[in-house]
Design an enzyme around this catalytic site. Structure first.
Site, PDB file in Angstrom:
ATOM      1  N   LYS A 176      59.183  38.755  73.537  1.00  0.00           N
ATOM      2  CA  LYS A 176      60.292  39.475  72.906  1.00  0.00           C
ATOM      3  C   LYS A 176      61.604  38.720  73.037  1.00  0.00           C
ATOM      4  CE  LYS A 176      60.659  43.441  71.929  1.00  0.00           C
ATOM      5  NZ  LYS A 176      60.855  44.103  70.628  1.00  0.00           N
ATOM      6  N   ASP A 213      55.316  46.392  70.336  1.00  0.00           N
ATOM      7  CA  ASP A 213      55.612  45.950  68.974  1.00  0.00           C
ATOM      8  C   ASP A 213      54.335  45.733  68.201  1.00  0.00           C
ATOM      9  OD1 ASP A 213      58.561  43.874  68.968  1.00  0.00           O
ATOM     10  OD2 ASP A 213      58.308  46.014  69.041  1.00  0.00           O
ATOM     11  N   GLY A 238      58.808  48.557  65.660  1.00  0.00           N
ATOM     12  CA  GLY A 238      58.754  47.716  66.856  1.00  0.00           C
ATOM     13  C   GLY A 238      59.556  48.310  67.993  1.00  0.00           C
ATOM     14  N   THR A 239      59.211  47.946  69.228  1.00  0.00           N
ATOM     15  CA  THR A 239      59.972  48.419  70.373  1.00  0.00           C
ATOM     16  C   THR A 239      61.373  47.818  70.351  1.00  0.00           C
ATOM     17  OG1 THR A 239      58.964  46.669  71.697  1.00  0.00           O
ATOM     18  CG2 THR A 239      57.998  48.869  71.856  1.00  0.00           C
ATOM     19  N   ALA A 240      62.295  48.494  71.011  1.00  0.00           N
ATOM     20  CA  ALA A 240      63.712  48.184  70.874  1.00  0.00           C
ATOM     21  C   ALA A 240      64.116  46.900  71.595  1.00  0.00           C
ATOM     22  CB  ALA A 240      64.544  49.347  71.401  1.00  0.00           C
TER      23      ALA A 240
END
Length: 259
Positions: free
Chosen positions: A68, A257, A36-38
């Site tokens: 998010k 994500d 997933g993206t941070a």
């Protein structure tokens, strides 16, 4: 062949430990988080900052639809990394727990108490057959009795308290950056800049205002608040992190994500 079939049994069964004491399904869930993206959380002296990379996979996608950052209660915010569908289920659970606490005790739920309620729920899915672990990690931040608190939930159901942390892709590199740049006496405004600086480390040093979300909860005003896009753009411009139109077009192909 027998050894291989036994290995597959450990691999598939959430209730079966391998001979070396591992639960493979939990480890696979952690791998889903890494894809997933941070997201970043920072505990400042006077509040908490949550920031998340929410780049869209297509220019046709509405940025507001990428979830998010979440408001769990007036004084609690949550950032996620991993399977967004799993995150939404845990967020709904957290919101119910927060409301139950207000109805039962007439006061806001504690950040540590809420986090442990969430991780207790997560842990149940690591020892029940016919279910899989949640493939998501959460950053839970807020203000409790005038004190900023910041926690992480792990797919195993273990809570950790942090001063600053990152979850999702490039976690190790982003954590190293936070370890070198974080100061315990940092203010909330400074923490917003540090959070964006940290996310930029995994985005070639540049960010788009529409591709990042930032939320704060301060001690003076313990209310969850997401920063508007124009304010984020101002901070990015001030810190020389603002992506050009050409950079944004290149980033549209990047995966978000799971989402």
């Amino acid at each position: 062949m027998q050894g291989q079939s036994q290995q597959q049994a450990y691999d598939r069964g959430i209730t079966i430990f391998s001979p070396d004491g591992r639960l493979y399904q939990v480890e696979y869930a952690r791998e889903a988080v890494k894809r997933g993206t941070a997201s970043v959380g920072i505990r400042a002296e006077d509040g908490v900052v949550l920031a998340a990379d929410k780049r869209a996979r297509s220019p046709l996608m509405e940025p507001e639809s990428i979830e998010k950052l979440h408001k769990a209660d007036d004084h609690v915010g949550v950032a996620s990394a991993g399977h967004v569908a799993d995150a939404r289920q845990l967020i709904d659970f957290a919101r119910r727990q927060a409301q139950v606490n207000r109805l039962r005790y007439g006061e806001p739920v504690g950040i540590e108490t809420l986090t442990k309620n969430i991780t207790d729920h997560i842990q149940q899915y690591t020892q029940v057959g016919g279910a899989r672990p949640f493939g998501v990690a959460l950053i839970v931040g807020g203000v409790e009795n005038g004190e900023p608190r910041l926690f992480e939930t792990d797919p195993s159901g273990t809570p950790y308290e942090w001063q600053a942390l990152s979850i999702g892709s490039d976690r190790s590199d982003l954590r190293d950056y936070l370890e070198s740049e974080y100061d315990e006496g940092i203010s909330t405004d400074e923490a917003v800049g540090l959070a964006l600086d940290t996310l930029a480390q995994s985005n070639d040093g540049e960010l788009s205002p529409d591709g990042v979300g930032v939320a704060t909860i301060t001690v003076d005003d313990p209310e969850y608040a997401e920063l508007p896009t124009d304010e984020i753009e101002g901070v990015l411009d001030e810190r020389d992190l603002l992506a050009t139109d050409e950079d944004e077009a290149d980033g549209e192909d990047a995966d978000a994500d799971e989402e």
